[in-house]
Structure formats: C-alpha cells, structure tokens
Design a protein around this motif. Structure first.
Motif, PDB file in Angstrom:
ATOM      1  N   LEU A   1       0.856  -1.184   0.000  1.00 40.72           N
ATOM      2  CA  LEU A   1       0.000   0.000   0.000  1.00 40.72           C
ATOM      3  C   LEU A   1       0.896   1.240   0.000  1.00 40.72           C
ATOM      4  O   LEU A   1       1.678   1.453   0.917  1.00 40.72           O
TER       5      LEU A   1
ATOM      6  N   GLN B   1      -3.125   0.305  -3.588  1.00 43.34           N
ATOM      7  CA  GLN B   1      -2.419  -0.948  -3.316  1.00 43.34           C
ATOM      8  C   GLN B   1      -1.756  -1.384  -4.616  1.00 43.34           C
ATOM      9  O   GLN B   1      -2.420  -1.856  -5.533  1.00 43.34           O
TER      10      GLN B   1
ATOM     11  N   SER C   1       4.467  -5.385   3.760  1.00 43.92           N
ATOM     12  CA  SER C   1       3.939  -6.444   2.907  1.00 43.92           C
ATOM     13  C   SER C   1       4.252  -7.786   3.541  1.00 43.92           C
ATOM     14  O   SER C   1       4.972  -7.866   4.524  1.00 43.92           O
TER      15      SER C   1
ATOM     16  N   ASN D   1      -4.218  -7.309   1.967  1.00 44.05           N
ATOM     17  CA  ASN D   1      -2.764  -7.468   1.911  1.00 44.05           C
ATOM     18  C   ASN D   1      -2.099  -7.608   3.278  1.00 44.05           C
ATOM     19  O   ASN D   1      -1.136  -6.916   3.590  1.00 44.05           O
TER      20      ASN D   1
ATOM     21  N   ARG E   1      -7.765   1.517   4.737  1.00 44.13           N
ATOM     22  CA  ARG E   1      -7.544   0.569   3.650  1.00 44.13           C
ATOM     23  C   ARG E   1      -8.530   0.828   2.512  1.00 44.13           C
ATOM     24  O   ARG E   1      -9.723   0.998   2.745  1.00 44.13           O
TER      25      ARG E   1
END
Length: 805
Positions: free
Chosen positions: A111, A120, A180, A478, A658
């Motif tokens: 992101l 993302q 990540s 993610n 998000r």
C-alpha cells in the motif's frame, strides 16, 4: 508488350467480375489472416528480446533430486524459479564467468500513500542495485548505479509516477509504504528514479522497484538461509560463456556451499524463460509453445486454402483463354513469353489482394488487440527487416499460385485449340479434385479442433472443483495487521448484513498465491517424516465457509481453544504423501510445521485449489488467526451491487485507512485460464475464416462448373429431368470430395488435438461423434454453398441455354 499484357490482364479481371472478386478477396483475406497470426506469433516470440545483453542473461532454477530417474518422479519434484537468497552471492564468488548477479523478491504487493492518494500496488519487487546493469530498463531520471542502492529507495515507472504525482517532478519526494507479507518494511520510500514502463513483451512486469537493501535491513537472517524461499536469481555471464561446462561444475559447487545432498539447481537462458521453461513459481506469465505451433499451422493452412482457390479457378477457366493462346502461338509467340504473361496476371491479382489484405488488417487490428490483450502495432512488425520477406512472400505466392495455370495455358496446342478442342485434361480435373479434398480436409480438421477446444474449456469451467466458488466476494487487504486485529468485529458486522450468508479469513484462497512449508508428520512406523507441500493458512471458519468435505476427523472448532496452536487439517493427497492410504489413519498423528506442534485433527476431501492444468497437490491447512490477507464473504445473488455498497460502508467505517478492493472468486480462479481463453477465441475465429475462404473457392468452382454444363442441363431438362435431379447432378461430385476429406481429416485432427490436450491434467476424452459432427457441418456448408449456384442453374430456361452459342 508489358503494357499490353497489363491491359489484357485488367480486361480479363473486369470481364469476369465474380471470379475476380472471389479470387482477390479470398486471397486478400487469407493474406490478412496470415499476417494477423504472424503478428501474434511474433509478439509471443519477441518476449524479452529488448534486453541488449539478453543472450548473456541466465537465471537459476531450484529443485530436489528425484528418488528415481523417471518421468513420474520428475513431475513429483518440479524445479522452481522462486528459491533461496544465498545461491546468488555463492555463484558470483565461485564462478568467474559470472559478471553480475541480480536478485529480487517474490512479488510484494504494498500500500503506497502520497498525500490523499492511496493505492495498493500489486506489481512491486524488492530488487538488487545491479538490476539496471543486467536488464535494459531505460531510466528517464536517476543514476542507474545508485537508484536502488540506499535503503528505502524506490524507482517508479512513468505511469506509476504520473498516478501519484501528476506532472510534478517526483524525484526526492516520499511515498509511504505499508508492510507487505513476511517483510517488515513499512516506512517512507524516497523516489530516486523514474524508468520507462516495462514493455508488454516481458516475462514479468512491475509498477515500482524497492531497494533490496530495505528488505535486507528488515530481515537480514533470511539472506543466509538456504531453506528460506523468497528470491529470484538472474545473472549476466561474460562473452564466450560455455553453458555445458558451467552445468558440469554445479554438483561440486553445491557440495562446497551447502549441506543438503538432495538440493540441486539448474540454469535457464533468458530466451527460454517465456515459452520453453518447465519450472514452476514463475515471477510472471509464461506462454505456450504448442499454441504458437498451432497458430502458425492455422496461418499456413489459411494461406494455402486461399492459394488453392486461386489455382482451382485459374486452371478451371483456362479453356476460356484457349483460343487466345492458340492465336498468339500461331503468330509466333513463344511459350516462355506466354508463361511470363500469365504469371504477370497472377502477380497483378496477388498485388491487388495485398491491397485488400492491408485494408482488412487495418479494420481487424483493433478486434485482434481486444481478443489477445496485446499491444499489436503494425509498424512494429513492418520494418526494413520484414519488408524484404513480405515482398518475397508476395512474389512466392504469385509464383506458386500462378505457375500451374501459366504452364497449362502456355502448353495448349494451337491446331487443336483453334478447332475448338479445349477440354480439360484428366490431369487438370484430378488436380482440382485433389486441391478441393486438401482444403476441405484442413477445414474439417479445424472444425473438429474448434469443437474440442470449446469442450475442453467448458469442462474446465463446469468441473466440480470440490469447493464453493459461486457468490464468493473476496476482499483483499494485503495482510494488514490492523485489519487482522479487527477480524472478529469485521466478521460480526459483515454477517449482520442480511445478504451476507457467511464469512472467513485466510492467507490464500483457491487460485491465489500460496507458500510452501516443510512439514513433519508422524508416519505409520511412529517416526517423524519431513516433506514439503503447499500451505493454506486459514481462519477457523474457512473449511465450512468454502464447503470443503471432511473425509476423516473434524474441522477447527471454537469448542477446542487448543486448535489455534496445536491442530492441523490436511487434504487426502497429503495423507497419501505421508503413507496413509486410509485418510482416517493420519488423524491423531503428531506434526511439526513452522514452529507449531500438535496433532492432525482432520482430513478434507481433495479440492482443486490450483489450475486444472495440474493435478491436486498435497495441502495442509493450519489454523492461523493473524496471518490472513483475504476476507471472503458468501453473498446472496439478489441485488449484488446493493450488497457490495453495504459491505463497502461497513469496511470504510471499521478500517478507513484501507482501500476497498474486492473481486469475485470465480472470476479470479478462471483468470488462470486467460491464455486458454485467448487461444479459444483466436482458434475459433481463424478456423471460421479458413472455412469461409474454402467455401469462397468452392462457390467459384461450382459456378464455373454450372456454366460449363449449361447446355447439358438444358438437354436434360428438355428430356424430363426436374430441378432435384439437376441439383443432385451438380452437387454429387463435390459432396463425394468432401466425404473423402472427412476420412483424411479425422485421424490427423485426432492426433493433433490429443497432443494439445496433454497440457491439461484434467482433459476431455476425444470421442468419434466430434468428427462426425465436424464432417456433417462441412457437408452442410459445402452443400449450402453449392446449392446456391445449382438451384440457379437448374431453374434456368432450357430454351435460353440451348440457343446460346
């Protein structure tokens, strides 16, 4: 003289407009199809050719030696491109023929945030600073030696930079990146370089590159672990590199640098990685060499069918030019000059066909681009290198298509021709019959192939995969820890929406990326047996949510708190992998996996969590509450857009940081077959065009045959023949030829399509009815094509045909 030849050729084209249109359009359509297929094939063959040092670039593939040197054991122990990190420095140190090594991580979806823009990015890799020394990725801004040197550096492609910064200069500005999977790398990344977008004909593509030093700073220990898999290793060799000698040194090298006697490596040249690789876990897409062969053959078939049409019509009409040839010969024309004349007419038709082909390509190219998803530009394929081949091809087509008619016409004996003796020879008739059989054999093979391709793809889409993939909405966050911490709240809120039937969290879903894990499970002899297999880390409701069937033991349950730390569910294939033919026998056995120890509590029925190109692999499904990437919601089919809006509202309220990224599981799973769908569309389209071109020739030949037999038809009608008799008379010869073509095409198409089906683990059975249907379709098409002219001839007034001379 040449001017005179040109005038005669043009007058003949104008005089017989129908034949001219069939000839020119049919040949032009064949050329256009061949060129479009050529563009597609050339694009496939051009992958990674843009690298200036491409002939010196290789990559490492990792594997484990098979217990037996057999095909089956090789399939059970495939090579991977994705492997450990220590192999790169070790190769660089031990092999002086290696000039540079570049390593990059598995894809790191991350992101990225800049001011109010949040995306993302799903095409990001951690990359060594040597990347721009090895690969030819032009930098627009930045120093190729340093752009990926410092920790928390990022290089953006031009399109990605524009997305975040518009027309402003991004160099020196910072993008905030989230963590990540498996990489503690959250922080601010400084933009150090801007590069051209990666060409579409690259075996892996990306939107941004992060410096590998960032990854090393956050997880230094994994760069020394031979058993940790998260790196791709490519290297640049020096000139005069001896690949065979290099491979011979590998066993001794591995003995020196690591302890596992079963671990081995191989190398692949960059030129082979897209079409000729056999390794799994690729960093990007791969192509299909068999499909390239199929398309190339179809392109040749189409062009051959078009040329056959031209030859058939030209030889059939040769007797009309008989008196012209007789007069020319009687006043002194030599055979060579006549051959030159008729070849010139052939070249004129080919030239006009080329013009028609160019127009068809111009009109059809947007559809071809839409079909294939490729960036096909005519100027990329028409250049100083290909133009001579195209001119040579045009001359060759003109020579091949016109040589036989020219030889036949120039060989007429003037004494006989001027007396009116212009009957076709038996050889000419048999040649035309043979060419019709040949082109319809190709057409029937293509019809059968189309049926098989459609049936196989429908089988892929309709097969029961062993899990519920319909109405599954997948939310991708993610691995965001903040989302995982709110997983129970999210689950409660989402399931309170009336249209949401159930939900579950997991690290992987069928069709998505999944890791592999070394796992020890107690064997029947009581000893712990260590093997590797794919792993799906799942939430407590995953098994029931996806409708997986238990064949032994139980699923995870909230009634057993210890399930979160000391329980394991496996599939049937994993039970067999550890030696248990009866799945129930593995229940209760001890396991040790990634630091978790406990007992196996259940076995689920095998389900296809990967593409049907591959068989079901052993799989473990450990319960892991806080390592998830996806939230999957099973929803009702009524008012799906409204349901998505309700889900989005809950998501935005609970995890506003998000973006709301969703997809449907069936679409995601079927995306694995994208290249197969492209193959189906192209195969079907060009097969239909080939059949259409064949029918054009058949129509022209039937028309000419009917004209030749005009008086015969008139006499038969006077003597009492009705329309049905006449139609049967004119159609029977062609129908017999098509029946012969069915017999020839059946074994050929069966063999060819059986070879194509070998790439699928689950393939349809080729049955006889397919070829029966293909033959009937060809018969119907041929009969329909011929009947148009036959009916017209049969309905003609016999008085008109008998008094004409």
């Amino acid at each position: 003289m040449v001017k005179n030849y040109f005038k005669i050729a043009w007058r003949n084209l104008v005089k017989k407009k129908a034949y001219s249109v069939i000839n020119i359009f049919g040949l032009g359509l064949g050329m256009a199809c061949c060129f479009l297929i050529f563009m597609f094939v050339q694009d496939e063959l051009s992958y990674d050719n843009y690298h200036e040092k491409g002939d010196r670039i290789y990559r490492v593939i990792h594997g484990y030696k098979s217990a037996k040197d057999s095909e089956e054991s090789a399939k059970a122990n495939p090579f991977w491109v994705w492997g450990n990190a220590p192999i790169g420095p070790a190769l660089r140190q031990d092999f002086p023929e290696i000039e540079k090594v570049v390593q990059f991580s598995g894809r790191a979806d991350i992101l990225l945030t800049y001011e109010d823009k949040i995306y993302q990015e799903d095409g990001v890799f951690f990359m060594d600073s040597t990347a721009f020394d090895v690969f030819s990725w032009p930098l627009v801004r930045g120093n190729p030696k340093t752009v990926l040197a410092a920790p928390y550096s990022i290089v953006l492609t031009e399109s990605t930079a524009k997305k975040y910064f518009g027309d402003a200069d991004p160099i020196g500005k910072a993008l905030h990146g989230s963590e990540s999977a498996g990489r503690s790398n959250a922080g601010d990344y400084t933009v150090t370089g801007i590069m051209k977008d990666v060409p579409s004909n690259s075996h892996f593509r990306f939107n941004a590159l992060l410096s590998m030093s960032t990854f090393k700073k956050s997880r230094p220990e994994i760069f020394d672990e031979w058993g940790y898999v998260d790196s791709y290793t490519y290297f640049l060799v020096k000139d005069q590199f001896n690949e065979a000698a290099f491979k011979q040194k590998i066993p001794a090298f591995l003995t020196r640098v690591q302890k596992d006697p079963n671990y081995t490596i191989g190398i692949e040249p960059l030129k082979n990685v897209y079409l000729r690789t056999f390794a799994e876990r690729q960093p990007g897409e791969t192509g299909s060499l068999p499909n390239i062969y199929v398309f190339s053959i179809i392109g040749i078939f189409i062009l051959v069918i078009a040329i056959i049409n031209f030859m058939n019509l030209a030889t059939a009409r040769s007797m009309e030019r008989g008196k012209e040839v007789g007069i020319r010969k009687s006043i002194g024309a030599e055979r060579s000059s006549l051959i030159f004349q008729f070849l010139g007419e052939s070249f004129l038709i080919v030239f006009l066909s080329m013009m028609v082909a160019a127009l068809i390509v111009f009109v059809a190219l947007p559809y071809m681009i839409d079909f294939t998803g490729k960036q096909l530009v005519v100027l990329r394929f028409v250049n100083w290198q290909t133009i001579p081949f195209m001119i040579g091809g045009m001359l060759l087509i003109g020579l091949v298509a016109g040589s036989y008619p020219a030889l036949v016409l120039s060989g007429f004996r003037p004494a006989l021709v001027l007396k009116g003796v212009t009957r076709s020879t038996a050889g000419g008739i048999n040649l035309r019959r043979g060419l019709v059989i040949f082109q319809f054999s190709l057409s029937i093979a293509l019809i059968a192939g189309t049926i098989i391709v459609y049936s196989q793809m429908n089988q892929l889409l309709d097969k029961d995969l062993g899990f519920d993939k319909e109405r599954m909405l997948v939310l991708d966050y993610n691995y965001d820890e903040a989302v995982n911490r709110k997983s129970q709240v999210l689950k409660t809120e989402m399931e309170s929406i009336p249209a949401v039937l159930s939900s579950a969290f997991s690290r992987s879903v069928p069709g998505s990326h999944f890791p592999n894990a070394g796992t020890e499970i107690q064997g029947a002899d009581g000893e712990m047996k260590g093997l590797g297999q794919p792993i799906f880390q799942v939430g407590i409701d995953f098994i029931t949510h996806f409708g997986l069937k238990l064949v032994a033991g139980r699923s995870y349950s909230r009634e057993f708190p210890s399930d979160s730390t000391s329980a394991l569910v496996v599939n049937e294939a994993a039970a067999k992998q550890y030696g248990y033919t009866n799945p129930a026998d593995i229940v209760g056995k001890k396991f040790d996996q990634w630091g978790r120890k406990g007992v196996v509590i259940g076995v689920v029925k095998d389900f296809n969590f990967i593409s049907l190109h591959r068989t079901i692999e052993p799989l473990t499904l450990p319960f892991e509450a806080y390592a998830s990437r996806y939230m999957t919601l099973k929803i009702k089919t009524e008012n799906i857009p409204g349901t998505i809006q309700e889900i989005k509202a809950v998501w935005s309220r609970l995890v506003p940081h998000r973006p709301f990224l969703y997809s449907f599981l069936d679409d995601d799973f079927n995306r694995q077959y994208q290249s197969d769908f492209i193959f189906r569309r192209l195969f079907t389209t060009f097969a239909c065009l080939a059949i259409f071109i064949a029918c054009l020739g058949l129509l022209g030949l039937a028309t000419y045959t009917a004209e030749l037999r005009t008086k015969e038809i008139g006499i038969r009608k006077v003597l009492g023949a009705d329309v049905r008799n006449i139609i049967a008379l004119l159609s029977s010869d062609f129908i017999k030829l098509v029946l012969i073509a069915i017999v020839i095409a059946t074994p050929i198409s069966w063999y060819a399509m059986n070879q194509w089906l070998e790439s699928f683990a689950y393939k349809m059975e080729i049955r006889l009815w397919i070829f029966a249907v293909a033959g009937l379709v060809a018969l119907f098409i041929a009969a329909f094509t011929i009947s148009f002219q036959s009916v017209k001839a049969a309905l003609m007034n016999p008085v008109t045909s008998l008094r004409s001379e």
